[in-house]
Scaffold this motif. Structure first.
Motif, short mmCIF file in Angstrom:
data_model
loop_
_atom_site.label_atom_id
_atom_site.label_comp_id
_atom_site.label_asym_id
_atom_site.label_seq_id
_atom_site.Cartn_x
_atom_site.Cartn_y
_atom_site.Cartn_z
N LEU A 1 0.84 -1.20 0.00
CA LEU A 1 0.00 0.00 0.00
C LEU A 1 0.87 1.25 0.00
CD1 LEU A 1 -3.16 0.52 0.31
CD2 LEU A 1 -2.69 0.94 2.71
N ILE B 1 -8.18 0.50 -2.33
CA ILE B 1 -8.34 -0.35 -1.15
C ILE B 1 -9.82 -0.31 -0.79
CG2 ILE B 1 -7.68 1.57 0.39
CD1 ILE B 1 -6.69 -0.57 2.38
N ARG C 1 -5.73 0.04 10.52
CA ARG C 1 -5.25 1.16 11.34
C ARG C 1 -4.23 0.67 12.37
NH1 ARG C 1 -9.08 5.83 14.08
NH2 ARG C 1 -7.37 7.07 14.98
N ALA D 1 -2.69 8.27 8.39
CA ALA D 1 -3.59 8.36 7.24
C ALA D 1 -2.91 8.92 5.99
CB ALA D 1 -4.81 9.22 7.60
N PHE E 1 -2.29 6.89 2.73
CA PHE E 1 -3.32 6.63 1.73
C PHE E 1 -3.25 7.61 0.55
CE2 PHE E 1 -5.31 4.54 5.41
CZ PHE E 1 -5.73 3.35 4.82
N ILE F 1 -4.11 6.86 -3.28
CA ILE F 1 -4.86 5.60 -3.37
C ILE F 1 -6.35 5.89 -3.23
CG2 ILE F 1 -5.23 3.34 -2.30
CD1 ILE F 1 -2.35 3.54 -1.24
N VAL G 1 -10.06 5.02 -2.10
CA VAL G 1 -10.57 4.27 -0.94
C VAL G 1 -12.08 4.07 -1.09
CG1 VAL G 1 -10.81 4.23 1.56
CG2 VAL G 1 -8.76 5.25 0.52
N LEU H 1 -13.51 5.30 8.78
CA LEU H 1 -12.40 5.82 7.98
C LEU H 1 -12.18 7.31 8.23
CD1 LEU H 1 -13.03 3.94 4.62
CD2 LEU H 1 -10.91 3.87 5.95
N VAL I 1 -9.36 9.59 6.91
CA VAL I 1 -9.43 9.22 5.49
C VAL I 1 -10.87 9.42 4.99
CG1 VAL I 1 -9.11 7.39 3.78
CG2 VAL I 1 -7.63 7.51 5.80
#
Length: 558
Positions: free
Chosen positions: A326, A334, A346, A356, A359, A362, A364, A375, A380
């Motif tokens: 990731l 993801i 997490r 966070a 990410f 990426i 989500v 999240l 996120v």
């Protein structure tokens, strides 16, 4: 003394907060009360409000039950022996703690200004030179009447008199008996008739309306309406008296505003759709929190029984490789299918010192609102949440197909439970994506609940049970037994309902959408229809658990 040498505070004077805990509903605590409780070193509380206030006390606070001298406990409930003064000599204990530099909270029911002993303790502190403050609370005489749907004043602005029947003198009864205002009497269940007799003897008409409320502001609240002349017969016919619990405190309101017809329109609390229902919530404690809050808003008493426990995967290497991938840019997406999946990722991030920001770049996806909220709490904001059904199928409905022109990477990271279905994986592959299907956590059957809870489940002690998945059905039946046939069974969707029926359960309620909040709302609507039907037929409003054989004979007085 050097300017840099800290002055010892070992003998610094403490402080006492006399705090009103209200009439019973924890939601009636003031913001100032919650703040004072969080800072307390020592909490001294009357037994009837101890549970209301101790949940707001900080870790490590010393808790003393003012009704049980000789015992003390820390906030985690561990009890140890302690030498304390005789019952009601609590002023010495309060001052002793304050002299030791402690922040003391002395919690009493209702409002300290109306408490029989609080003023004596305040005076003792003042005489000893100990700083104290008073945090007012909602007085029982006012709060209970409001929850019973009995306004104490109206546009006519009649007088309101408050009487404590335990200490009222003959002169007091004579004065309120001669008045035509509203009288609020604090008394006990088995003394209501005597108080009514005192008012009639002092001049009040026997046909003056009267309401009597026990366990006010709690989900055990019960109110009867009658007149001064008929209240004894009313309580006898309701099989409330005689009772071994006749010493329970009640609030009686005397006057036209407590008339049955008016109270029927204004009884907002006892007419909640699930008022007093004991509802079983078979989920993990973290998952059950918001659902339980929603049930409470409908008047229910949620009872959380975990049916599954969440544990790390047996072989964590796969999860470790995926999290590293990731960070290094292996994935385009993801997808989170549960709150537990968010928690698992997490925790792995925190183990590696990540947050966070990992990410970044990426996309989500979250399977539903609760997962999305988990999240967001992580920092996120999900890019994709189903616009329709909150499920794997709903997520696939909105998931874009892989496009080699616009998608530089064709891989999706899917952290999930070990028992998850293959629906999402198969659907993503069909859309052209490569999927790393990783076991992020295992779900195992929880330990059986206490014997008392198991007996309540099998014996019809619960009014309803909410099933949020097929596994909750299987696990609950496995660890506690099958719910009694009087218990209302509510299921989150068709698959869960099918599993319940396979286990011999009759499904009464099904959510219109697969959402725990829609499920709770559907149960509330069911309760409202059931209540309306009873009222329309002229029947008493009862809970499902009161229909089981012998329930009314065994049930204690409300």
């Amino acid at each position: 003394m050097s300017p840099t040498t800290p002055q010892s505070t070992a003998c610094a004077p403490g402080h006492v907060t006399f705090l009103g805990a209200g009439p019973g509903d924890p939601g009636l605590l003031t913001l100032r009360a919650v703040e004072a409780l969080a800072r307390a070193d020592v909490l001294i509380a009357e037994p009837e409000v101890l549970d209301v206030v101790r949940t707001h006390a900080g870790a490590g606070v010393t808790v003393l039950d003012a009704g049980t001298p000789g015992r003390t406990a820390t906030a985690d409930g561990a009890s140890t022996a302690v030498v304390v003064p005789a019952l009601r000599d609590w002023a010495n204990l309060v001052m002793e703690a304050a002299r030791g530099g402690k922040r003391v909270v002395r919690a009493v029911p209702g409002d300290p200004g109306l408490d029989t002993y609080a003023a004596e303790e305040m005076l003792a502190c003042a005489t000893a030179g100990i700083d104290f403050e008073v945090v007012p609370g909602v007085a029982a005489a006012v709060g209970v009447a409001a929850y019973a749907g009995v306004p104490l004043r109206d546009a006519q602005g009649a007088d309101v008199r408050f009487v404590d029947a335990r200490t009222a003198s003959e002169r007091c009864w004579t004065e309120v008996g001669a008045s035509d205002g509203t009288v609020v009497v604090s008394t006990t269940l088995d003394s209501v008739a005597a108080a009514a007799g005192e008012l009639v003897a002092a001049g009040r008409k026997p046909d003056t309306p009267l309401s009597v409320t026990v366990a006010g502001t709690t989900t055990r609240q019960k109110t009867w309406t009658a007149t001064l002349g008929t209240i004894a017969q009313t309580l006898k016919q309701a099989k409330v008296l005689p009772s071994p619990e006749g010493n329970r405190p009640v609030i009686a309101v005397v006057g036209e505003r407590s008339a049955a017809a008016q109270r029927e329109q204004l009884s907002w609390f006892e007419s909640k759709p699930l008022f007093g229902w004991k509802v079983l919530v078979p989920r993990t404690k973290e998952q059950a929190a918001s659902l339980s809050d929603q049930l409470r808003s409908s008047g229910a008493v949620p009872h959380e029984v975990p049916t599954i426990a969440v544990e790390p995967p047996r072989t964590p290497q796969q999860m470790e490789r995926a999290v590293k991938g990731l960070v290094t840019g292996r994935y385009e997406w993801i997808a989170f299918t549960s709150v537990n999946a968010v928690k698992a990722v997490r925790e792995k991030f925190e183990e590696y010192g990540l947050d966070a920001r990992a990410f970044a770049g990426i996309k989500v996806a979250a399977v539903g609102e609760q997962t999305a909220n988990a999240l967001i709490a992580f920092g996120v904001k999900p890019d994709l949440v189903p616009s329709g059904e909150q499920s794997a199928a709903g997520l696939l409905e909105d998931w874009p197909p892989y496009d080699p022109v616009f998608d530089p990477i064709d891989r999706v990271f899917l952290p999930r439970a070990d028992i998850a279905t293959e629906t999402l994986v198969a659907g993503l592959i069909e859309l052209g994506w490569e999927v790393d299907d990783v076991t992020a956590y295992r779900t195992v059957r929880a330990s059986p609940p206490p014997a008392e809870t198991r007996e309540a489940i099998k014996g019809g002690g619960f009014d309803a049970v909410l099933f949020t998945s097929s596994s909750t059905v299987r696990n609950l039946v496995g660890i506690a037994g099958k719910p009694h046939n009087v218990t209302v069974i509510a299921c989150i969707g068709p698959a869960t309902a099918k599993t319940a029926e396979e286990h011999g359960l009759r499904v009464d309620v099904m959510a219109p959408e697969p959402s725990v909040h829609k499920l709770a709302a559907a149960l509330a609507e069911f309760g409202a229809r059931r209540r309306d039907a009873a009222v329309e037929a002229g029947d008493p409003v009862t809970r499902p658990s009161e229909r089981r054989p012998g329930a009314r004979r065994r049930r204690a007085a409300p």
